[in-house]
Design an enzyme around this catalytic site. Structure first.
Site, PDB file in Angstrom:
ATOM      1  N   ASN A   1       1.175   0.750  -2.574  1.00 27.15           N
ATOM      2  CA  ASN A   1       0.953   0.027  -1.480  1.00 27.15           C
ATOM      3  C   ASN A   1      -0.463  -0.239  -1.271  1.00 27.15           C
ATOM      4  OD1 ASN A   1      -0.388   2.131   0.233  1.00 27.15           O
ATOM      5  ND2 ASN A   1       1.518   3.371  -0.045  1.00 27.15           N
ATOM      6  N   ARG A   2      -0.775  -1.212  -0.011  1.00 27.67           N
ATOM      7  CA  ARG A   2      -2.050  -1.680   0.038  1.00 27.67           C
ATOM      8  C   ARG A   2      -3.160  -0.786   0.603  1.00 27.67           C
ATOM      9  NH1 ARG A   2      -1.643  -7.096  -1.184  1.00 27.67           N
ATOM     10  NH2 ARG A   2       0.485  -7.771  -0.627  1.00 27.67           N
TER      11      ARG A   2
END
Ligand code: CTP
Ligand code: CA
Length: 224
Positions: free
Chosen positions: A34-35
């Site tokens: 994820n970011r």
């Protein structure tokens, strides 16, 4: 030196912080992640250290320098992070879970690189351990602080997580539309069983200092 290690509102408190994303392998070259930049968690670790705590930072894959005076343990997957947190648990008075732990991982990891044969490909995923929920259910348990990154129904979702995981505190932030993740600024709604406090939009380093001050206040009330 410049670091105040003796005094401070968390003097002598053993703090474990998780930060960053986790990375779940699909095959030797591909991952599910994820970011999360890890910036908020690293700032929280630095702020806890500046408040006098003895800080262990369990970090997923991020491109950030280790805050001065903080012990860093690098991990890759949710399973690695889970193991590192459990190993630290006997020496943890205060647990701050800021990591964006992958909720699911590939049910199988291929030893070889997957080849593009079929026109479509489905990945079968399985749940990862909920590290924070497990720590909170542990006996004896440290003081537990969670984060909640939400796109909508911020306060409702955060309050539900506070109750479901039986946390002492939760810091909720809005994500998406240039907010939260991947941004240098953030805003937090900090909740506990019988109170709340808004920390308005500010650089993550400043927010982390304000959050740690709030945590220290609640921690000292509870451990009296
Ligand atoms: N967390 C954790 N281990 C996981 C998932 C989450 O320790 N496997 C922690 C996070 O570090 C955070 C809190 O739990 O402090 C809430 O994470 P969040 O992703 O907002 O909530 P979830 O419980 O995973 O629920 P959902 O993603 O469905 O909103
Ligand atoms: Ca999640």
């Amino acid at each position: 030196g410049a670091l105040r290690t003796r005094g401070g509102p968390l003097a002598g408190v053993r703090v474990t912080v998780t930060a960053g994303p986790t990375r779940e392998p699909i095959d030797p070259v591909r991952v599910l992640s994820n970011r999360s930049s890890g910036r908020m968690g690293f700032a929280v670790a630095a702020a806890a250290r500046a408040a006098g705590a003895e800080v262990r930072l369990i970090a997923g894959p991020v491109a950030l320098p280790t805050p001065l005076g903080v012990t860093r343990i690098d991990v890759e997957t949710a399973a690695d992070m889970h193991a590192a947190v459990l190993a630290a648990l006997p020496a943890t008075d205060l647990f701050i879970a800021s990591a964006a732990v992958a909720d699911y991982r590939p049910a199988q990891t291929s030893d070889r690189k997957l080849k593009k044969t079929a026109e479509s490909l489905s990945l079968s995923l399985e749940r990862t351990p909920d590290i924070l929920a497990e720590v909170s259910a542990h006996d004896p348990r440290p003081f537990c602080v969670g984060f909640a990154a939400e796109t909508d129904h911020l306060l409702d979702n955060a309050r539900t997580k506070l109750t479901a995981k039986q946390l002492d505190m939760i810091a909720a932030n809005r994500v998406g539309h240039a907010l939260g993740i991947e941004q240098p600024d953030n805003a937090l709604e900090v909740l506990w069983a019988d109170g709340a406090h808004s920390l308005p939009r500010a650089p993550k380093e400043q927010l982390a200092r304000e959050l740690v001050a709030l945590i220290a206040e609640r921690y000292r009330l509870q451990s009296k």
